[in-house]
Design a protein around this motif. Structure first.
Motif, PDB file in Angstrom:
ATOM      1  N   HIS A   1      48.942  55.403  44.320  1.00 40.96           N
ATOM      2  CA  HIS A   1      49.255  54.583  43.143  1.00 40.96           C
ATOM      3  C   HIS A   1      50.560  53.826  43.309  1.00 40.96           C
ATOM      4  CE1 HIS A   1      45.983  55.293  40.481  1.00 40.96           C
ATOM      5  NE2 HIS A   1      45.996  56.583  40.760  1.00 40.96           N
TER       6      HIS A   1
ATOM      7  N   PHE B   1      49.530  50.834  45.852  1.00 38.79           N
ATOM      8  CA  PHE B   1      48.590  49.821  45.385  1.00 38.79           C
ATOM      9  C   PHE B   1      48.809  49.449  43.926  1.00 38.79           C
ATOM     10  CE2 PHE B   1      46.604  51.721  49.079  1.00 38.79           C
ATOM     11  CZ  PHE B   1      46.352  50.581  49.809  1.00 38.79           C
ATOM     12  N   GLY B   2      49.391  50.361  43.147  1.00 41.49           N
ATOM     13  CA  GLY B   2      49.626  50.045  41.736  1.00 41.49           C
ATOM     14  C   GLY B   2      50.732  49.037  41.552  1.00 41.49           C
TER      15      GLY B   2
ATOM     16  N   SER C   1      47.376  44.458  40.701  1.00 36.18           N
ATOM     17  CA  SER C   1      47.221  45.618  39.825  1.00 36.18           C
ATOM     18  C   SER C   1      48.114  45.491  38.598  1.00 36.18           C
ATOM     19  CB  SER C   1      47.596  46.907  40.542  1.00 36.18           C
ATOM     20  OG  SER C   1      47.215  46.869  41.868  1.00 36.18           O
TER      21      SER C   1
ATOM     22  N   THR D   1      46.960  44.017  35.398  1.00 36.15           N
ATOM     23  CA  THR D   1      46.198  44.844  34.460  1.00 36.15           C
ATOM     24  C   THR D   1      47.051  45.944  33.852  1.00 36.15           C
ATOM     25  OG1 THR D   1      44.289  44.491  35.859  1.00 36.15           O
ATOM     26  CG2 THR D   1      44.111  46.220  34.205  1.00 36.15           C
TER      27      THR D   1
ATOM     28  N   TYR E   1      50.182  53.548  32.356  1.00 29.88           N
ATOM     29  CA  TYR E   1      49.930  53.770  33.774  1.00 29.88           C
ATOM     30  C   TYR E   1      51.188  54.210  34.518  1.00 29.88           C
ATOM     31  CZ  TYR E   1      48.781  52.553  38.613  1.00 29.88           C
ATOM     32  OH  TYR E   1      48.601  52.577  39.953  1.00 29.88           O
TER      33      TYR E   1
ATOM     34  N   GLU F   1      44.828  51.956  32.607  1.00 30.70           N
ATOM     35  CA  GLU F   1      44.005  50.899  33.206  1.00 30.70           C
ATOM     36  C   GLU F   1      43.024  50.344  32.182  1.00 30.70           C
ATOM     37  OE1 GLU F   1      42.254  52.595  36.705  1.00 30.70           O
ATOM     38  OE2 GLU F   1      44.155  52.559  37.811  1.00 30.70           O
TER      39      GLU F   1
ATOM     40  N   GLU G   1      42.971  46.507  30.709  1.00 32.08           N
ATOM     41  CA  GLU G   1      41.845  45.583  30.818  1.00 32.08           C
ATOM     42  C   GLU G   1      41.466  45.006  29.460  1.00 32.08           C
ATOM     43  OE1 GLU G   1      38.543  47.393  32.891  1.00 32.08           O
ATOM     44  OE2 GLU G   1      39.836  47.552  34.659  1.00 32.08           O
TER      45      GLU G   1
END
Lengths: 493, 215, 220
Positions: A339, A342-343, A348, A351, A357, A419, A423
């Motif tokens: 996370h 890539f978070g 990412s 979002t 998160y 997440e 969204e």
């Protein structure tokens, strides 16, 4: 009365010695027994307290009537109090209980100035108590992990620096001139926290930084705290416990050096990525994204070293109480690293930015990764400090499974909840309250996870109290309880 | 890597240089902005006194735990939600000794709440109990904002009822002969809410018109 | 859970140490000295470094926005659009001197002469109805605005003794014309406008002189 005698005999064991078995180790353990026990006690107490606050804060997100109209229990105060108690109370006390013990053990000489460590860790906890109290009476700052009022900050810094000086002296007094990866990480953690803390304090509260740049400093500090001050102690624990309990050398140890330097380089800048799309120059946040993603390189090395070492002796991992915790912590590390890498990418962040998160990832880092490892190490250390068996009352099992389940539940609630709300926020213009209503199951999950973790913490506390207060069995009277460790042989194959 | 000083100095160099490059350099480059003159008025302009007091209440209650004060342009739905008309930039915050950028949105962004909710009375009732105000409005389903009723005094009516007393009806009504009046803190917080509006343009601030020629 | 419980009965106790502290340090130091490769770790170390290098090369090229401290956009396409954007030129038509003058008056004059031109008794002479303002073609007021005036002066029967600095350096000819026109046409004053050319002529005539006195002006 007997209870008091038992506790006394736990803290000052008077063992029957059959032979000179483990003489050095026992002298070393005796020299650091009091400070380490003190820090473990403080860490468990803070963990339980933090989780109670966590339940209070998370409850309000799905049931706003909870604590309604109370100026103390309002979410804006309970939530920062929870995080600060968790980070500075639980994580730091647990980290330095374990870290100090490993540092002394690896130095191979008995501690001479343990009193300084007791004083500094007590001062830390007093400062922290005042700080949490300060949040409740309304003196909080709006920066993450720096919410405690600035008047307790010098207190905390001085007590930490005292620990740091102690650490350096212990390292300097070591028997072996060569050093081990655990020692590198412990020294860096000591230095990094002092630097991060002084830098953030000086820039935010003394020299003053203009407007939005305060948050640049704040996010540099918040992530640095986890990646540079707490995670290295967890790595040090892994590097120590894996050969110690599995009897194997760390596979691919040769690459620890490069992993070490790259981790420091990237971890010290990863926090800046939290500022993407914010009111600071775009290139700064982009550089932060690179640093966060860059953690993948040292992270892969570290992860592969630890995982392949564990898998090479997997049946031993499962047989050893402490390694079972540590192995789960290792899985937590992999999940955390995923996370973090890539978070933080802009794709990412589009979002998940401004959702729960980020808190979820930090929670996984603190509790799922570092916390699990420190708990495991504590179960390795306590019998050695007290010369007693780990209590066989099923509490360890209960704690183990509830700690795993609780962490997973909280992580799902915060990370996947974040997440999904992110969204919905992007795809619609439905009111925030409507989206929050949809996120209620996630908020409930977080509360539920905190309850499980609280039960685990209570089990932990019971075990700790049991260890201190139980009668010594015949076996436990003897210094033979803990066997002599064989030497680790390294054979060139 | 056998010697302590090597590790210590190496770590010092790495940590200090990333700090210098990514924290100190941006602060030195862009952290000494000055107010920008728009039509003879310096922007952002200073807050009125009561709103300044309200900032302290905002900080004390930890509003920043749920509300941001920053508008994004190229990501998210901030503009579609009418939370602002352009990207927030560093110059918007130069007057703020303690900035409230925030990092979590459990509630809406507040950069321009003074525009969206210009009615002080609405705010006073909303802080007293958010659900009381929102219930019955269009699309209402839920609100998890805490009630700040501790910022209000419930007192016996002596003589004439205060003209500041909240109008409480139905299940929220207080006993006969009593009234609920906002304290200074509540009024300051409302003044701060009303002062939150970004009603000027800055040359460096990107807005949709500048990056989308179609508009 | 029962199974696990039984396990714990067996396992709980003390976790045996399988390696002594000093041997851990010694054996690992030996690994580093002998540069022994560890196969999966070596592979993933190399993989990680390559991935991170490629990623940062890509990111450095693409999203660093030229390290511009005033750039809040990261995407190159957006930045290009942002930089090429020119605000549409709005043709405002001829400037209304009364509107422009009102603005100039508010920032430059109103502090002393007051927003309604009423002045302040005994300190600053009024402009509304003042003979110094309304007399002649306006060159008198233009001279005062350009160079300033000091010393005793009688306005509408009241005497004042103050000092007004010249604004010639701060205001353009057009500005002075606008503000003079505004003053001559407001608060009951109703006299013709002052043109930019007039001001320019006066400015070149009186170039280099200091503040006026009332007597000097009256003498002309």
């Amino acid at each position: 009365m007997r209870l008091i005698l038992n506790i006394f005999s736990s803290i000052f064991p008077n063992l029957e010695e059959k032979n000179g078995n483990r003489e050095t180790e026992r002298v070393i353990d005796a020299s650091i027994r009091l400070p380490v026990l003190g820090m473990i006690k403080a860490s468990i107490a803070w963990l339980a307290f933090a989780l109670i606050l966590g339940i209070c804060s998370s409850m309000q997100l799905h049931d706003p009537t909870f604590g309604a109209g109370s100026s103390i229990l309002t979410y804006g105060k309970v939530n920062p109090a929870f995080w600060n108690a968790l980070v500075y109370g639980w994580a730091f006390n647990a980290a330095w209980a374990v870290g100090a013990w490993i540092l002394v053990r690896l130095s191979g000489v008995a501690l001479t100035n343990g009193f300084a460590l007791i004083v500094s860790s007590t001062a830390w906890n007093i400062g922290l108590t005042i700080g949490i109290f300060g949040i409740f009476i309304g003196h909080q700052n709006p920066y993450k992990f720096l919410e405690m009022p600035s008047y307790v900050m010098p207190f905390i810094l001085v007590s930490f620096v005292a620990t740091g000086v102690w650490g350096l002296m212990t390292f300097k007094a070591r028997l072996h001139r060569s050093s081990y990866a655990s020692q590198w990480y412990l020294i860096v953690a000591l230095f990094a926290f002092a630097w991060l803390f002084m830098g953030a304090q000086a820039m935010l509260f003394y020299t003053g930084v203009q407007g939005s740049f305060q948050y640049l400093v704040g996010s540099w500090y918040a992530d640095g705290l986890i990646n540079l001050a707490i995670a290295p102690v967890a790595f040090a624990t892994l590097y120590y416990l894996i050969p110690k309990t599995l009897g194997t050398h760390v596979l691919g140890y040769r690459y620890s050096g490069s992993a070490f330097w790259f981790w420091i380089l990237f971890a010290s800048a990863s926090g800046v990525s939290l500022m993407v799309n914010g009111p600071i120059p775009a290139w700064v946040a982009s550089a932060g994204v690179i640093a966060s993603f860059g953690l993948m390189a040292p992270g892969l090395t570290l992860g592969m070293q630890f995982f392949s070492s564990c898998f090479s002796q997997f049946e031993r991992v499962w047989e050893t109480v402490s390694m079972r915790f540590v192995f789960m912590g290792l899985i937590g590390f992999a999940y955390y690293l995923w996370h973090v890498c890539f978070g933080s990418l802009r794709i990412s962040a589009d979002t998940v930015q401004f959702t729960t998160y980020e808190s979820g990832v930090q929670f996984v880092g603190l509790v799922g990764f570092a916390g699990m490892i420190f708990t495991g190490a504590t179960y390795f250390i306590l019998p050695r400090l007290l010369n007693k068996n780990i209590p066989q009352n099923g509490m360890v099992e209960l704690q183990y499974w509830l700690q795993i389940l609780g962490t997973i539940t909280v992580a799902v609630g915060m990370i996947y909840g974040g997440e999904s709300t992110g969204e919905l926020m992007n795809q619609s213009t439905a009111s925030v309250a409507t989206i929050q209503k949809g996120a209620t199951p996630y908020h409930v999950a977080v509360t539920f996870g905190f309850v499980m973790l609280l039960i685990a913490a209570v089990a932990y506390a019971i075990n700790f109290a049991w260890l201190l207060a139980s009668d010594r069995s015949e076996e436990e009277e003897s210094a033979e309880l803990i066997g002599q460790s064989p030497d680790l042989e390294y054979k060139t194959s | 890597m056998n010697r302590g000083p090597f590790i210590f100095i190496g770590a010092f160099i790495l940590i200090a240089s990333t700090w210098a490059l990514l924290v100190q350099l941006p602060v030195m480059q862009g952290g000494n902005l000055e107010a920008y003159e728009v039509d003879g008025v310096l922007q952002p302009d200073a807050l009125p006194g009561l709103a300044q007091k309200g900032r302290e209440v905002y900080q004390e209650l930890g509003c920043v735990q749920c509300h941001t004060q920053q508008v994004r342009l190229t990501s998210g739905s901030d503009l579609a939600r009418n939370w602002g008309s352009r990207q927030s930039v560093a110059r918007d915050y130069i007057g703020e000794e303690v900035a409230f950028l925030g990092s979590v949105r459990i509630g809406p962004d507040l950069s321009n709440v003074g525009y969206r909710r210009p009615d002080p009375d609405w705010h006073l009732r909303h802080f007293y109990n958010p659900r009381m105000v929102l219930e019955g409005t269009r699309n209402y389903s839920f609100s998890n904002m805490p009630s700040f009723s501790f910022l209000y005094d419930k007192r016996e009516i002596v003589g004439e009822p205060s003209d500041k007393a909240l109008k409480l009806e139905g299940e929220y009504a207080v006993e006969e002969g009593y009234e609920v009046v906002p304290s200074l803190k509540a009024e300051a917080l409302v003044a701060y809410m009303l002062s939150l509006k970004v009603d000027y343009d800055l040359p460096e601030a990107p807005d949709p018109v500048k990056i989308d020629p179609a508009r | 859970m029962d199974e696990h419980f039984e396990d714990s009965q067996k396992q709980a106790g003390v976790d045996e140490g399988q390696a002594s502290d000093s041997s851990i340090v010694r054996a690992h130091a030996q690994i580093r000295r002998e540069k022994v490769a560890g196969s999966p770790v070596a592979f993933f170390t190399a993989l990680g470094l390559i991935v991170v290098l490629v990623f940062s090369w890509f990111y450095f090229r693409r999203y660093m926005a030229d390290y511009d401290p005033n750039m809040y956009l990261h995407d190159r396409g957006d930045i290009a659009l942002y930089k090429s954007y020119e605000p549409p030129v709005v043709d405002a038509g001829p400037v209304d001197p009364m509107v422009a003058g009102a603005k100039l008056y508010a920032t430059n004059c109103a502090a002393c002469h007051q927003p309604e031109g009423q002045g302040m008794a005994g300190m600053f002479p009024p402009l509304a109805g003042s003979e110094w303002v309304t007399e002649g073609d306006g060159s008198l007021i233009a001279k005062i605005v350009i160079s300033g005036i000091s010393g005793p002066i009688t306005v509408m029967g009241e005497s004042y003794n103050g000092m007004m600095p010249g604004l010639g350096a701060a205001l353009s000819d057009a500005d002075i014309a606008h503000v003079a026109t505004y003053i001559r046409g407001s608060w009951g004053n109703d006299t013709p406008e002052v043109t930019e050319e007039q001001v320019a002529a006066i400015r070149s005539e009186t170039a280099g002189r200091g503040v006026w006195t009332a007597a000097e002006l009256r003498a002309q």
